[in-house]
Design an enzyme around this catalytic site. Structure first.
Site, PDB file in Angstrom:
ATOM      1  N   ASN A 210      48.862  38.692  30.569  1.00  0.00           N
ATOM      2  CA  ASN A 210      50.132  38.039  30.919  1.00  0.00           C
ATOM      3  C   ASN A 210      50.041  36.566  30.544  1.00  0.00           C
ATOM      4  OD1 ASN A 210      49.085  36.477  33.259  1.00  0.00           O
ATOM      5  ND2 ASN A 210      48.651  38.535  34.001  1.00  0.00           N
ATOM      6  N   ASP A 279      48.502  44.343  37.268  1.00  0.00           N
ATOM      7  CA  ASP A 279      48.634  45.420  38.250  1.00  0.00           C
ATOM      8  C   ASP A 279      48.113  46.751  37.719  1.00  0.00           C
ATOM      9  OD1 ASP A 279      49.740  43.953  40.367  1.00  0.00           O
ATOM     10  OD2 ASP A 279      51.693  43.936  39.385  1.00  0.00           O
ATOM     11  N   LYS A 289      38.923  51.258  17.565  1.00  0.00           N
ATOM     12  CA  LYS A 289      40.267  50.731  17.405  1.00  0.00           C
ATOM     13  C   LYS A 289      41.267  51.880  17.207  1.00  0.00           C
ATOM     14  CE  LYS A 289      42.915  47.647  14.492  1.00  0.00           C
ATOM     15  NZ  LYS A 289      42.944  46.899  13.244  1.00  0.00           N
ATOM     16  N   ILE A 306      43.178  42.805  44.676  1.00  0.00           N
ATOM     17  CA  ILE A 306      42.028  42.005  45.125  1.00  0.00           C
ATOM     18  C   ILE A 306      42.339  41.308  46.453  1.00  0.00           C
ATOM     19  CG2 ILE A 306      40.515  40.067  44.498  1.00  0.00           C
ATOM     20  CD1 ILE A 306      41.317  40.773  41.520  1.00  0.00           C
ATOM     21  N   LYS A 336      55.241  40.379  50.514  1.00  0.00           N
ATOM     22  CA  LYS A 336      53.814  40.294  50.141  1.00  0.00           C
ATOM     23  C   LYS A 336      53.001  39.650  51.265  1.00  0.00           C
ATOM     24  CE  LYS A 336      54.670  40.400  45.235  1.00  0.00           C
ATOM     25  NZ  LYS A 336      54.968  39.673  44.012  1.00  0.00           N
ATOM     26  N   LYS A 340      50.221  42.210  52.557  1.00  0.00           N
ATOM     27  CA  LYS A 340      48.832  41.875  52.212  1.00  0.00           C
ATOM     28  C   LYS A 340      48.109  41.183  53.364  1.00  0.00           C
ATOM     29  CE  LYS A 340      49.966  41.623  47.291  1.00  0.00           C
ATOM     30  NZ  LYS A 340      49.342  41.572  45.974  1.00  0.00           N
TER      31      LYS A 340
HETATM   32  O1  PMT Z   1      48.250  30.062  35.380  1.00  0.00           O
HETATM   33  P1  PMT Z   1      49.519  29.245  35.197  1.00  0.00           P
HETATM   34  O2  PMT Z   1      50.032  29.286  33.788  1.00  0.00           O
HETATM   35  O3  PMT Z   1      49.341  27.832  35.726  1.00  0.00           O
HETATM   36  O4  PMT Z   1      50.659  29.912  36.089  1.00  0.00           O
HETATM   37  C1  PMT Z   1      50.569  29.920  37.468  1.00  0.00           C
HETATM   38  C2  PMT Z   1      51.027  31.252  38.087  1.00  0.00           C
HETATM   39  C3  PMT Z   1      52.509  31.432  37.838  1.00  0.00           C
HETATM   40  C4  PMT Z   1      50.248  32.421  37.476  1.00  0.00           C
HETATM   41  C5  PMT Z   1      50.682  31.150  39.617  1.00  0.00           C
HETATM   42  O5  PMT Z   1      51.376  30.067  40.181  1.00  0.00           O
HETATM   43  C6  PMT Z   1      51.080  32.418  40.356  1.00  0.00           C
HETATM   44  O6  PMT Z   1      52.202  32.608  40.785  1.00  0.00           O
HETATM   45  N1  PMT Z   1      50.088  33.366  40.541  1.00  0.00           N
HETATM   46  C7  PMT Z   1      50.297  34.691  41.102  1.00  0.00           C
HETATM   47  C8  PMT Z   1      51.018  35.516  40.114  1.00  0.00           C
HETATM   48  C9  PMT Z   1      51.175  36.955  40.482  1.00  0.00           C
HETATM   49  O7  PMT Z   1      50.779  37.753  39.721  1.00  0.00           O
HETATM   50  O8  PMT Z   1      51.687  37.219  41.615  1.00  0.00           O
HETATM   51  P2  PMT Z   1      51.864  38.760  42.157  1.00  0.00           P
HETATM   52  O9  PMT Z   1      53.164  38.700  42.838  1.00  0.00           O
HETATM   53  O10 PMT Z   1      51.671  39.796  41.128  1.00  0.00           O
HETATM   54  O11 PMT Z   1      50.665  38.913  43.180  1.00  0.00           O
HETATM   55  C10 PMT Z   1      50.731  38.443  44.537  1.00  0.00           C
HETATM   56  C11 PMT Z   1      49.358  37.993  44.980  1.00  0.00           C
HETATM   57  O12 PMT Z   1      48.441  39.076  44.946  1.00  0.00           O
HETATM   58  C12 PMT Z   1      48.751  36.906  44.099  1.00  0.00           C
HETATM   59  O13 PMT Z   1      48.070  36.011  44.952  1.00  0.00           O
HETATM   60  C13 PMT Z   1      47.770  37.667  43.210  1.00  0.00           C
HETATM   61  O14 PMT Z   1      46.664  36.858  42.843  1.00  0.00           O
HETATM   62  C14 PMT Z   1      47.330  38.801  44.105  1.00  0.00           C
HETATM   63  N2  PMT Z   1      47.008  40.039  43.392  1.00  0.00           N
HETATM   64  C15 PMT Z   1      47.964  40.705  42.680  1.00  0.00           C
HETATM   65  C16 PMT Z   1      47.658  41.896  42.066  1.00  0.00           C
HETATM   66  C17 PMT Z   1      46.345  42.390  42.161  1.00  0.00           C
HETATM   67  N3  PMT Z   1      46.008  43.533  41.578  1.00  0.00           N
HETATM   68  N4  PMT Z   1      45.421  41.725  42.845  1.00  0.00           N
HETATM   69  C18 PMT Z   1      45.726  40.565  43.466  1.00  0.00           C
HETATM   70  O15 PMT Z   1      44.854  39.931  44.085  1.00  0.00           O
END
Ligand code: PMT
Length: 404
Positions: A210, A279, A289, A306, A336, A340
């Protein structure tokens, strides 16, 4: 009471346009009860006069022209008088002199003669800051435990935009208080931060990823370190330089990231999950490949969550999540937070119309929700500034939870 009260600080001023801010810095330090003496390089005189500092500080200003009535030992005497030295602005040239251990003027001689905390607030054009020579000097100085305050990012006096602005005086004052004269608001705490994207392999040359650059997570790690915490940054693939004094563990996939976070979490007090974790991953990682076909169907399987895993297994750890949302920011963020089992969630808009904030940008706009019902909306600002603010908020909430 401010922890700067009665502290003796030598303020070194070098020749840069930001020198005028040093006058404000001097006033702010005095307001906090610090006693300040000023030393100027010859080049600083071109930007601000010694008389300004003399009038503000109420003391003689030390310059290379200063004629001692005593022994010509000002650099030694001043070094023994002070509790700390702060050089603001610190030019590229001064950083180079410091890195080389030169003693060709009063300020650099004093730095060599001193055995007290020394901090520099760099100020220079963004290209000068990015130059390999400057960065090598910065690296060397950091290894010698010289503290860097900034630089900040933004519009510069030359009209360009980027890293190299001197931090604002009030920010420098709080960094002096937190980093030089206290162990910091998170001293003794261990914080694990995740940052960047994860790469989920499809075959040896392709992966699912991403747009996360890691900037937000690295800024959070740096701010936590500045607040005195012992910081472990578990980072997905990024092009960023590791923040100083932070242990960095590089990982590639979500599964690697979970593994490394689990290895580090047992002695951790706070977990801040900034990473944009994929995800899903490909159900199979092709050993060779994949060949071009008319259509290709990939089967994806869910990655472990995580943050949810850590929050579930370590209820004693203060867990902070981030939520990147394109729409219904509040609703999704609150879901969330609850699902979580987090203490705080930090939401940011990442839709295409949220002009240049969120992913990749130097700036962000944050909306924060606490499990205690609190809610904060922080306007667009540089990620480093927001990270410092966020760390202060996390510290406040963490301490409130642990003293009640
Ligand atoms: O890296 P940059 O370019 O500076 O951009 C910053 C950012 C936009 C990436 C950052 O500010 C941000 O929003 N990070 C979380 C992005 C995200 O994927 O959010 P989510 O809604 O998918 O996940 C929610 C939370 O669960 C997050 O804290 C994520 O780290 C955590 N998570 C999500 C999926 C997963 N499989 N494991 C996780 O731990």
């Amino acid at each position: 009471m401010s922890n700067l009260k009665y502290k003796t600080i030598l303020l070194g001023v070098c020749g840069g346009i930001a020198a005028y801010k040093s006058a404000y810095l001097l006033r702010e330090l005095q307001k906090q009860g610090a006693e300040v003496r000023v030393i100027m390089t010859r080049a600083a005189h071109d930007f601000i006069t010694p008389l300004t500092f003399q009038a503000l500080s109420g003391h003689v200003v030390y310059t290379d022209d200063y004629q001692s009535e005593q022994r010509g030992m000002e650099h030694i005497d001043l070094a023994r008088w002070a509790n700390a030295i702060v050089i603001a602005p610190a030019t590229a040239n001064f950083l180079a002199r410091l890195a080389q251990g030169r003693a060709e003027d009063l300020l650099s001689s004093l730095c060599l003669a001193a055995n007290i905390p020394l901090a520099v607030a760099p100020a220079m054009n963004r290209e000068m800051w990015a130059q390999a020579a400057t960065q090598a000097n910065v690296e060397l100085l950091r290894q010698r435990d010289i503290t860097f305050f900034g630089p900040d990012s933004g519009e510069q006096a030359c009209g360009e935009t980027g890293d190299g602005r001197m931090l604002e005086p009030d920010v420098i004052v709080s960094l002096i208080a937190n980093k030089l004269f206290s162990h910091g608001e998170l001293a003794g705490k261990t914080i694990v931060v995740t940052a960047g994207p994860t790469h989920e392999a499809i075959d040896p040359v392709r992966f699912i990823a991403n747009r996360s650059s890691g900037k937000m997570g690295y800024a959070v790690a740096q701010a936590a370190q500045e607040a005195g915490a012992n910081v472990i940054l578990v980072s997905g693939p990024t092009a960023l330089q590791a923040p100083a004094k932070v242990k960095v563990i590089n990982v590639v996939s979500a599964e690697n990231m979970l593994q490394q976070v689990q290895n580090e979490i047992s002695h951790c007090d706070i977990f801040i999950s900034v990473a944009a974790v994929s995800d899903y991953r490909a159900a199979t990682n092709a050993p060779q490949k994949l060949k071009k076909q008319e259509t290709l169907t990939l089967e994806l399987v869910k990655n472990p969550d995580i943050l949810a895993t850590i929050a579930e297994q370590h209820s004693d750890v203060f867990c902070v999540g981030f939520a990147a949302e394109t729409n219904n920011v509040k609703e999704y963020a609150l879901t969330k937070l609850q699902q979580k089992k987090l203490q705080l969630i930090v939401a940011n808009q990442v839709s295409a119309d949220a002009a240049s904030v969120g992913f990749e940008s130097d700036d962000n706009v944050l909306e924060i929700f606490g499990a205690d019902g609190s809610h904060y909306e922080w306007e667009r600002a540089n990620k480093s500034q927001l990270a410092r603010r966020l760390i202060s908020l996390i510290s406040e909430k963490y301490h409130a939870q642990h003293t009640s």
